[in-house]
Write an enzyme that holds these catalytic residues in place. Structure first.
Site, short mmCIF file in Angstrom:
data_model
loop_
_atom_site.label_atom_id
_atom_site.label_comp_id
_atom_site.label_asym_id
_atom_site.label_seq_id
_atom_site.Cartn_x
_atom_site.Cartn_y
_atom_site.Cartn_z
N GLU A 82 56.97 -13.05 -26.03
CA GLU A 82 56.44 -11.76 -25.58
C GLU A 82 55.93 -11.84 -24.14
O GLU A 82 56.18 -10.95 -23.33
CB GLU A 82 55.30 -11.28 -26.49
CG GLU A 82 55.70 -11.06 -27.93
CD GLU A 82 55.43 -12.27 -28.81
OE1 GLU A 82 55.75 -13.42 -28.41
OE2 GLU A 82 54.88 -12.07 -29.91
N HIS B 19 55.11 -17.96 -24.74
CA HIS B 19 55.51 -17.16 -25.90
C HIS B 19 56.57 -16.17 -25.44
O HIS B 19 56.55 -15.69 -24.30
CB HIS B 19 54.32 -16.38 -26.45
CG HIS B 19 53.36 -17.20 -27.24
ND1 HIS B 19 52.66 -16.69 -28.31
CD2 HIS B 19 52.97 -18.49 -27.13
CE1 HIS B 19 51.88 -17.62 -28.83
NE2 HIS B 19 52.04 -18.73 -28.12
N CYS C 21 49.26 -12.45 -27.42
CA CYS C 21 50.37 -11.59 -27.01
C CYS C 21 50.05 -10.12 -27.24
O CYS C 21 50.42 -9.26 -26.43
CB CYS C 21 51.65 -11.99 -27.73
SG CYS C 21 52.26 -13.62 -27.21
N CYS D 152 51.01 -12.63 -31.85
CA CYS D 152 49.70 -13.25 -32.06
C CYS D 152 48.65 -12.44 -31.29
O CYS D 152 49.00 -11.56 -30.48
CB CYS D 152 49.74 -14.70 -31.57
SG CYS D 152 49.81 -14.86 -29.77
#
Length: 145
Positions: free
Chosen positions: A53, A51, A84, A81
């Site tokens: 992040e 991801h 993260c 999410c």
């Protein structure tokens, strides 16, 4: 300044879009300097851990030579999410700015703002919301064709 940093995150999201990745871009700033910027790469690496992040946190930690990112701010085009959000909190990032809500917003925000011994994260929502929403909507429209 926050819109300027979000536009850089949007440029990162466009890189994901061009790579057929869910278009999410992320920038981490400390003392008004960008210390990390990246975008989703889950499909490329076939891993849920890529991801935007998480990749940005990794880069920032490497640059600062510390997993504690105290005083850092994170700009991301899509609300993080829960996974993260937990990483952001663990990294002790002080503030996040995001563009558009995702479907997990209640869970994610609860993780971020819950007061505990480590830290709590301030949140500012809907920065460049229109542009952030458009790239996500366009991506999924193209996927459905």
């Amino acid at each position: 300044m926050k819109e300027e940093y979000m536009k850089i995150a949007l440029n990162e999201a466009k890189k994901s879009f061009d790579k057929n990745e869910v278009p999410v871009g992320c920038v981490i700033v400390k003392n008004d300097k960008i210390i990390a910027k990246t975008h989703n790469l889950k499909e490329k690496y076939k891993s849920v851990l890529y991801h935007a992040e998480l990749l940005a946190i990794r880069k920032a930690s490497k640059k600062l030579k510390n997993w504690r990112l105290n005083g850092c701010e994170l700009y991301v085009t899509l609300q993080p999410c829960p996974m993260c959000s937990s990483a952001i909190k663990q990294a002790r990032i002080s503030k996040i700015y995001y563009g558009v809500d995702n479907k997990n917003n209640e869970i994610s925000n609860k993780i971020l703002v819950e007061k505990d011994i480590n830290s709590n994260v301030n949140i500012e929502e809907k920065i460049c919301e229109k542009e952030c929403k458009k790239i996500i909507v366009d991506f999924f429209k193209n996927k459905r064709k």
